[in-house]
Scaffold this motif. Structure first.
Motif, PDB file in Angstrom:
ATOM      1  N   LYS A  87     -70.799  47.422   1.613  1.00 53.73           N
ATOM      2  CA  LYS A  87     -71.073  47.027   3.013  1.00 53.73           C
ATOM      3  C   LYS A  87     -72.309  46.121   3.225  1.00 53.73           C
ATOM      4  O   LYS A  87     -72.168  45.226   3.803  1.00 53.73           O
ATOM      5  CB  LYS A  87     -70.847  48.284   3.992  1.00 53.73           C
ATOM      6  N   ARG A  88     -73.220  46.837   2.559  1.00 54.66           N
ATOM      7  CA  ARG A  88     -74.834  45.895   2.880  1.00 54.66           C
ATOM      8  C   ARG A  88     -74.604  44.567   1.991  1.00 54.66           C
ATOM      9  O   ARG A  88     -74.852  43.400   2.479  1.00 54.66           O
ATOM     10  CB  ARG A  88     -75.670  46.667   2.326  1.00 54.66           C
ATOM     11  N   GLU A  89     -73.948  44.552   0.716  1.00 52.06           N
ATOM     12  CA  GLU A  89     -73.685  43.355   0.207  1.00 52.06           C
ATOM     13  C   GLU A  89     -72.770  42.166   0.829  1.00 52.06           C
ATOM     14  O   GLU A  89     -73.133  41.241   1.361  1.00 52.06           O
ATOM     15  CB  GLU A  89     -73.193  43.430  -1.079  1.00 52.06           C
ATOM     16  N   PHE A  90     -71.711  42.780   1.774  1.00 57.32           N
ATOM     17  CA  PHE A  90     -70.946  42.134   2.491  1.00 57.32           C
ATOM     18  C   PHE A  90     -71.537  41.472   3.823  1.00 57.32           C
ATOM     19  O   PHE A  90     -71.588  40.329   3.658  1.00 57.32           O
ATOM     20  CB  PHE A  90     -69.896  43.029   3.036  1.00 57.32           C
ATOM     21  N   PHE A  91     -72.337  42.254   4.528  1.00 55.12           N
ATOM     22  CA  PHE A  91     -73.035  42.003   5.518  1.00 55.12           C
ATOM     23  C   PHE A  91     -74.360  41.016   5.225  1.00 55.12           C
ATOM     24  O   PHE A  91     -74.474  40.069   6.099  1.00 55.12           O
ATOM     25  CB  PHE A  91     -73.395  42.839   6.496  1.00 55.12           C
ATOM     26  N   GLU A  92     -74.967  41.174   4.412  1.00 55.29           N
ATOM     27  CA  GLU A  92     -76.094  40.375   4.070  1.00 55.29           C
ATOM     28  C   GLU A  92     -75.730  39.124   3.091  1.00 55.29           C
ATOM     29  O   GLU A  92     -76.663  38.243   3.365  1.00 55.29           O
ATOM     30  CB  GLU A  92     -77.167  41.351   3.267  1.00 55.29           C
ATOM     31  N   GLU A  93     -75.003  39.108   2.112  1.00 52.94           N
ATOM     32  CA  GLU A  93     -74.609  37.825   1.443  1.00 52.94           C
ATOM     33  C   GLU A  93     -73.151  37.270   1.626  1.00 52.94           C
ATOM     34  O   GLU A  93     -73.162  36.067   1.867  1.00 52.94           O
ATOM     35  CB  GLU A  93     -74.621  38.627   0.013  1.00 52.94           C
ATOM     36  N   ILE A  94     -72.158  37.982   1.545  1.00 55.86           N
ATOM     37  CA  ILE A  94     -70.709  37.389   1.799  1.00 55.86           C
ATOM     38  C   ILE A  94     -70.542  36.914   3.080  1.00 55.86           C
ATOM     39  O   ILE A  94     -69.881  35.647   3.247  1.00 55.86           O
ATOM     40  CB  ILE A  94     -69.636  38.522   1.570  1.00 55.86           C
TER      41      ILE A  94
END
Length: 119
Positions: free
Chosen positions: A85-92
């Motif tokens: 979720k962190r990767e989704f919100f910060e990168e994707i």
């Protein structure tokens, strides 16, 4: 495994391992392939696989039992969801918003497509 150029290979191996846990192919407290086995399976250098294992250990996804191998951690699924979720919100998501702006796609159109995909 087909690797993408835009993400380090060891992180793509981490994603592969995360999928195994999330789909219950690898169960909590269950043994997982060794570094060499995974390297062979994915056709990567064992050092690259080891880097993925080190990352997952740092994030408490896997742990090692001396002389026995690596195992999935007790709360691995929960921790993986937090990380992804962190990767989704910060990168994707920022990349998606940028593409939406360039293509002049409004949030209403995205919601409509999302709702169609669910029904």
């Amino acid at each position: 495994m087909d690797f993408k150029a835009n993400k380090p290979i060891y992180l793509q191996i981490v994603d592969f391992c995360f999928q195994k846990v999330l789909t219950n192919e690898w169960l909590e407290d269950g043994r997982i392939p060794s570094v060499r086995e995974l390297g062979t399976l994915l056709q990567v250098n064992p050092n690259t696989a080891m880097r993925a294992f080190e990352y997952m250990q740092t994030e408490n996804i896997i742990y090692s039992k001396r002389g026995m191998g690596y195992y999935v951690g007790e709360n691995a699924r929960k921790q993986i969801l937090i990380l992804q979720k962190r990767e989704f919100f910060e990168e994707i998501l920022p990349e998606t918003f940028n593409a939406m702006e360039i293509l002049n796609i409004g949030i209403d159109e995205v919601i409509e497509r999302y709702n169609k995909s669910k029904g």
